[in-house]
Design a protein around this motif. Sequence first.
Motif, PDB file in Angstrom:
ATOM      1  N   SER A  21       0.708  -1.380  -0.077  1.00 11.72           N
ATOM      2  CA  SER A  21      -0.025  -0.078  -0.016  1.00 11.72           C
ATOM      3  C   SER A  21       1.100   1.270   0.023  1.00 11.72           C
ATOM      4  CB  SER A  21      -0.829   0.013   1.184  1.00 11.72           C
ATOM      5  OG  SER A  21      -1.683  -1.103   1.424  1.00 11.72           O
ATOM      6  N   CYS A  22       0.431   2.295  -0.610  1.00 10.55           N
ATOM      7  CA  CYS A  22       0.983   3.568  -0.546  1.00 10.55           C
ATOM      8  C   CYS A  22      -0.010   4.785  -0.232  1.00 10.55           C
ATOM      9  CB  CYS A  22       1.590   3.932  -1.864  1.00 10.55           C
ATOM     10  SG  CYS A  22       2.266   5.462  -2.190  1.00 10.55           S
ATOM     11  N   ALA A  23       0.053   5.508   0.886  1.00 12.19           N
ATOM     12  CA  ALA A  23      -0.735   6.525   1.281  1.00 12.19           C
ATOM     13  C   ALA A  23      -0.085   7.565   0.582  1.00 12.19           C
ATOM     14  CB  ALA A  23      -0.960   6.486   2.571  1.00 12.19           C
ATOM     15  N   ALA A  24      -0.988   8.369  -0.059  1.00 15.74           N
ATOM     16  CA  ALA A  24      -0.471   9.565  -0.766  1.00 15.74           C
ATOM     17  C   ALA A  24      -0.920  10.946   0.128  1.00 15.74           C
ATOM     18  CB  ALA A  24      -0.630   9.684  -2.395  1.00 15.74           C
ATOM     19  N   SER A  25      -0.487  11.956  -0.289  1.00 18.19           N
ATOM     20  CA  SER A  25      -0.984  13.078   0.327  1.00 18.19           C
ATOM     21  C   SER A  25      -0.371  14.575  -0.452  1.00 18.19           C
ATOM     22  CB  SER A  25      -0.858  13.591   1.914  1.00 18.19           C
ATOM     23  OG  SER A  25       0.582  13.506   2.265  1.00 18.19           O
ATOM     24  N   ALA A  49       5.099  -1.123 -12.322  1.00 19.21           N
ATOM     25  CA  ALA A  49       3.721  -0.893 -12.970  1.00 19.21           C
ATOM     26  C   ALA A  49       3.398   0.501 -12.497  1.00 19.21           C
ATOM     27  CB  ALA A  49       2.599  -2.081 -12.227  1.00 19.21           C
ATOM     28  N   ARG A  50       2.454   0.983 -13.610  1.00 16.41           N
ATOM     29  CA  ARG A  50       1.894   2.394 -13.256  1.00 16.41           C
ATOM     30  C   ARG A  50       0.402   2.494 -13.652  1.00 16.41           C
ATOM     31  NH1 ARG A  50      -0.748   3.641 -17.295  1.00 16.41           N
ATOM     32  NH2 ARG A  50       0.200   4.556 -19.343  1.00 16.41           N
ATOM     33  N   ILE A  51      -0.103   3.370 -12.960  1.00 15.66           N
ATOM     34  CA  ILE A  51      -1.630   3.624 -13.139  1.00 15.66           C
ATOM     35  C   ILE A  51      -1.844   5.131 -13.543  1.00 15.66           C
ATOM     36  CG2 ILE A  51      -2.038   3.620 -10.778  1.00 15.66           C
ATOM     37  CD1 ILE A  51      -4.711   2.438 -11.514  1.00 15.66           C
ATOM     38  N   ASP A  52      -2.769   5.502 -14.466  1.00 15.77           N
ATOM     39  CA  ASP A  52      -3.014   6.849 -14.655  1.00 15.77           C
ATOM     40  C   ASP A  52      -4.207   7.270 -13.839  1.00 15.77           C
ATOM     41  OD1 ASP A  52      -3.843   5.998 -17.911  1.00 15.77           O
ATOM     42  OD2 ASP A  52      -5.115   6.197 -16.273  1.00 15.77           O
ATOM     43  N   SER A  53      -4.596   8.401 -14.086  1.00 17.09           N
ATOM     44  CA  SER A  53      -5.787   9.092 -13.146  1.00 17.09           C
ATOM     45  C   SER A  53      -7.096   8.540 -13.713  1.00 17.09           C
ATOM     46  CB  SER A  53      -5.951  10.561 -13.292  1.00 17.09           C
ATOM     47  OG  SER A  53      -6.000  10.859 -14.727  1.00 17.09           O
ATOM     48  N   GLY A  54      -7.227   7.959 -14.954  1.00 20.26           N
ATOM     49  CA  GLY A  54      -8.285   7.257 -15.315  1.00 20.26           C
ATOM     50  C   GLY A  54      -8.419   5.634 -15.110  1.00 20.26           C
ATOM     51  N   GLY A  55      -7.411   5.235 -14.450  1.00 16.54           N
ATOM     52  CA  GLY A  55      -7.422   3.902 -14.237  1.00 16.54           C
ATOM     53  C   GLY A  55      -6.829   2.966 -15.129  1.00 16.54           C
ATOM     54  N   GLY A  56      -6.094   3.721 -16.276  1.00 17.92           N
ATOM     55  CA  GLY A  56      -5.380   2.908 -17.295  1.00 17.92           C
ATOM     56  C   GLY A  56      -4.043   2.343 -16.716  1.00 17.92           C
ATOM     57  N   SER A  70      -3.491  -1.096  -8.545  1.00 19.93           N
ATOM     58  CA  SER A  70      -4.797  -0.418  -8.374  1.00 19.93           C
ATOM     59  C   SER A  70      -4.661   0.685  -7.577  1.00 19.93           C
ATOM     60  CB  SER A  70      -5.915  -1.242  -7.867  1.00 19.93           C
ATOM     61  OG  SER A  70      -5.693  -1.768  -6.422  1.00 19.93           O
ATOM     62  N   GLN A  71      -5.721   1.759  -7.400  1.00 21.26           N
ATOM     63  CA  GLN A  71      -5.785   2.881  -6.598  1.00 21.26           C
ATOM     64  C   GLN A  71      -7.327   3.072  -6.040  1.00 21.26           C
ATOM     65  OE1 GLN A  71      -4.438   6.004  -8.926  1.00 21.26           O
ATOM     66  NE2 GLN A  71      -5.986   5.861 -10.377  1.00 21.26           N
ATOM     67  N   ASP A  72      -7.392   3.520  -4.905  1.00 23.42           N
ATOM     68  CA  ASP A  72      -8.499   4.021  -4.280  1.00 23.42           C
ATOM     69  C   ASP A  72      -8.489   5.519  -4.202  1.00 23.42           C
ATOM     70  OD1 ASP A  72     -10.819   4.993  -2.555  1.00 23.42           O
ATOM     71  OD2 ASP A  72     -10.663   2.887  -1.630  1.00 23.42           O
ATOM     72  N   ASN A  73      -9.211   6.231  -4.933  1.00 24.86           N
ATOM     73  CA  ASN A  73      -8.949   7.600  -5.040  1.00 24.86           C
ATOM     74  C   ASN A  73      -9.417   8.261  -3.802  1.00 24.86           C
ATOM     75  OD1 ASN A  73      -7.841   7.721  -7.499  1.00 24.86           O
ATOM     76  ND2 ASN A  73      -9.438   7.929  -8.640  1.00 24.86           N
ATOM     77  N   ALA A  74     -10.484   7.765  -3.118  1.00 19.68           N
ATOM     78  CA  ALA A  74     -11.233   8.065  -1.959  1.00 19.68           C
ATOM     79  C   ALA A  74     -10.253   8.113  -0.945  1.00 19.68           C
ATOM     80  CB  ALA A  74     -12.487   7.517  -1.709  1.00 19.68           C
ATOM     81  N   LYS A  75      -9.364   6.957  -0.753  1.00 14.33           N
ATOM     82  CA  LYS A  75      -8.686   6.839   0.330  1.00 14.33           C
ATOM     83  C   LYS A  75      -7.233   7.479  -0.066  1.00 14.33           C
ATOM     84  CE  LYS A  75     -10.963   2.601   2.163  1.00 14.33           C
ATOM     85  NZ  LYS A  75     -10.729   1.407   2.401  1.00 14.33           N
ATOM     86  N   LYS A  76      -7.128   7.891  -1.243  1.00 11.79           N
ATOM     87  CA  LYS A  76      -5.590   8.395  -1.629  1.00 11.79           C
ATOM     88  C   LYS A  76      -4.548   7.228  -1.389  1.00 11.79           C
ATOM     89  CE  LYS A  76      -6.885  13.360  -1.012  1.00 11.79           C
ATOM     90  NZ  LYS A  76      -6.599  14.419  -0.154  1.00 11.79           N
ATOM     91  N   THR A  77      -5.165   6.261  -1.796  1.00 15.86           N
ATOM     92  CA  THR A  77      -4.085   5.085  -1.700  1.00 15.86           C
ATOM     93  C   THR A  77      -3.788   4.348  -2.962  1.00 15.86           C
ATOM     94  OG1 THR A  77      -4.734   4.774   0.619  1.00 15.86           O
ATOM     95  CG2 THR A  77      -3.838   2.967  -0.150  1.00 15.86           C
ATOM     96  N   LEU A  78      -2.497   4.058  -3.192  1.00 11.15           N
ATOM     97  CA  LEU A  78      -2.144   3.085  -4.213  1.00 11.15           C
ATOM     98  C   LEU A  78      -1.878   1.779  -3.676  1.00 11.15           C
ATOM     99  CD1 LEU A  78      -1.129   3.109  -7.308  1.00 11.15           C
ATOM    100  CD2 LEU A  78       1.055   3.549  -6.485  1.00 11.15           C
ATOM    101  N   TYR A  79      -2.204   0.648  -4.283  1.00 11.47           N
ATOM    102  CA  TYR A  79      -1.845  -0.786  -3.888  1.00 11.47           C
ATOM    103  C   TYR A  79      -1.169  -1.473  -5.128  1.00 11.47           C
ATOM    104  CZ  TYR A  79      -5.776   0.326  -0.881  1.00 11.47           C
ATOM    105  OH  TYR A  79      -6.671   0.988   0.059  1.00 11.47           O
TER     106      TYR A  79
END
Length: 122
Positions: A21-25, A49-56, A70-79
């Motif tokens: 997990s990666c918590a972003a702020s 791996a990388r992911i863009d703002s649209g989920g690509g 993957s990412q959870d935008n609400a939690k601002k967390t990357l997995y």
Amino acid sequence: QVQLVESGGGSVQAGGSLRLSCAASGNTYSRTCMGWFRHAPGKEREGVARIDSGGGTNYADSVKGRFTISQDNAKKTLYLLLNNLKPEDTAMYYCAAGDFCPGIYHFRPRYWGQGTQVTVSS
């Protein structure tokens, strides 16, 4: 500025799984592209791996089919889900963020976390 804090590393046997997990702020725009890199002793740092703002998503050939970003935008967390781990996956894994989102081999992040260690034994 963007702050990134990784967690979830550990030691597993070959064939096992981990979820990083990666918590972003910080600045949302500067998190347009997020990704994972790894660095093993004696080897060059490698984009995983990388992911863009649209989920690509885009993956390195070495992990395609085994790892999932993957990412959870609400939690601002990357997995990063690591399945079917191999000893050669042993490395320090880093979360990274940037403004532009090319493929993983060309991704040049501006911001980096401090890393989390993944160790896979045979």
